[in-house]
Design an enzyme around this catalytic site. Sequence first.
Site, short mmCIF file in Angstrom:
data_model
loop_
_atom_site.label_atom_id
_atom_site.label_comp_id
_atom_site.label_asym_id
_atom_site.label_seq_id
_atom_site.Cartn_x
_atom_site.Cartn_y
_atom_site.Cartn_z
N ARG A 1 0.84 -1.20 0.00
CA ARG A 1 0.00 0.00 0.00
C ARG A 1 0.87 1.24 0.00
O ARG A 1 1.94 1.26 0.60
CB ARG A 1 -0.91 0.03 1.24
CG ARG A 1 -1.99 -1.03 1.25
CD ARG A 1 -2.94 -0.80 2.40
NE ARG A 1 -2.24 -0.74 3.67
CZ ARG A 1 -2.74 -0.17 4.76
NH1 ARG A 1 -3.93 0.41 4.72
NH2 ARG A 1 -2.06 -0.17 5.88
N SER B 1 7.72 -5.45 6.40
CA SER B 1 7.28 -6.47 7.36
C SER B 1 8.02 -7.79 7.21
O SER B 1 7.41 -8.87 7.14
CB SER B 1 5.77 -6.68 7.22
OG SER B 1 5.11 -5.44 7.30
N ASP C 1 5.86 -3.50 10.36
CA ASP C 1 4.42 -3.19 10.41
C ASP C 1 3.89 -3.18 11.84
O ASP C 1 2.98 -2.42 12.16
CB ASP C 1 3.61 -4.15 9.54
CG ASP C 1 3.85 -5.61 9.85
OD1 ASP C 1 4.74 -5.93 10.67
OD2 ASP C 1 3.16 -6.47 9.24
#
Length: 521
Positions: free
Chosen positions: A113, A185, A239
């Site tokens: 994203r 992440s 994350d």
Amino acid sequence: MSERSMLMNLLMAGAAVAAVATALIMWQKMQKGLPVQTRNQALGLLYEFQHAAATPLHVLRQIAEHMTIEMTAGLMTEGKSNLLMLPTFVENLPDGSEEGLFYALDLGGTNFRVLRCLLGGLEGRVLKQEYEEVPIPKSLMLGTSEELFDFIAKRLVDFVNREGEEYRAKNRRQQTVREIGLTFSFPVKQTSVKSGILIQWSKGFKIADGVGADVVALLQSAINRQHGPKIEVAVLVNDTVGTLAGGRYWNDDVMVGMILGTGTNACYVERDLPSHAPSRTGEMVINMEWGGFWSSHLPRTYADEQLDNESVNPGQAGYEKMIGGMYLGEIVRRVLLRMAREAALFGDQGVPSKMTVPFSLVTPEMSKMHADESGDLRVVAKILRDVFGIQKTELPSRRIVHDVCDIVTMRSARLAAAGIVGILKKIGGDSWDTSGQSGQLKTINRNSRVATSTKLATGRIVVAMDGGLYEHYTQYRIYMQAAVNELLSEATAKRLVIQLSKDGSGIGATILAACHSNYRY
């Protein structure tokens, strides 16, 4: 024996009776739908798997204790624990006063994203935000680092170029330089707040030339090759760290950030830091990389062993492979495949060819079957038809499929709960009573640094949670909270709050970019 203990014993006894009754009812219904031999074999395999995957309270306590031990070992001595316990160099967490326009790039699974967020300080907080989600082609997950980061950088630059006037008018300096927080992440050994060396890939990624490289340098080089607007990486975060920061932006009690989605991980604020993680403030966020946690107490089954052996990273991420959303549907598929082969679970249709395809059953479809409360389990029937091509199923077979989904989900949720309690014991010491024998708090060691913190010793602790598995799977949340309540005494359970921080990792990264901006007003 206390009143609470007597109540717990009664509940456990009642649960045992209910389990026996359920088994008898299932047995009777099986009589009508399947041949005797198939019935016996299917039930035998179901009970075998249920026993191997069981998570009774004493096992969860052992796992929580082992988690705490591994956290301490990994924090103090590098390489002495299956938890990496990575210093993040994030010391200054947000307090709500942050202002300006900042971006984030969130890479953590099969999608990434890009986000922009306009922060208005204590009065305005988050004034405006928007994001775009981009799927990553499978070929790029197995290709080269340059190919992956060029693909990502192009989409990031395209997103920045579509920045509206409503953002620019409020913050003119951002028209010259856009600062981003990179949420990455995967296990990274950070060398500063904006640099880090990739230790290994996970979640289906396997890009050999990326391991050992500085991921910020890889992204920054890819951005520069686009010859677009000036974009600089201000901060590198996991994350979970982004989730913690996003939660702390609104709530000072947030001390833990956690992801339960495609994969799983956790971080927390540590105040008893080792010498290799110096901090000006006396505290630092530690990225646990708890997906790699392993304990002999974890209830591993044949399905877990098969999945691990055939994965891109055999022998690694054992905890994540029992908990993460990427794997739950696959575990169910492997159990059903064995039942189809050895017990003709789906009758004369034999073994459906589509059922032999790894990861053909994704966790969202599994969760739909688990949530099916219709009398004839019509949703289960539909998904078996749509996913595996099984045109006709008997109700007893569908009940077994439903039970397998329940077993896998319950195990995952309860193991995640044990991990949370392990963290609480590490940062709160003996104040987090898991004995289950009393509702009173234990005495705190007055020589411990933990004793100097009222928040940790007696106050509330909030776990900021992000990830689709937790957000969308209602029964999963119920099972996890129930396990937490079992593990903690009544008094300590009231002090723990697990709070959904939707999209927290992305928003948190933009806020941390503001905290670490190189262009102060």
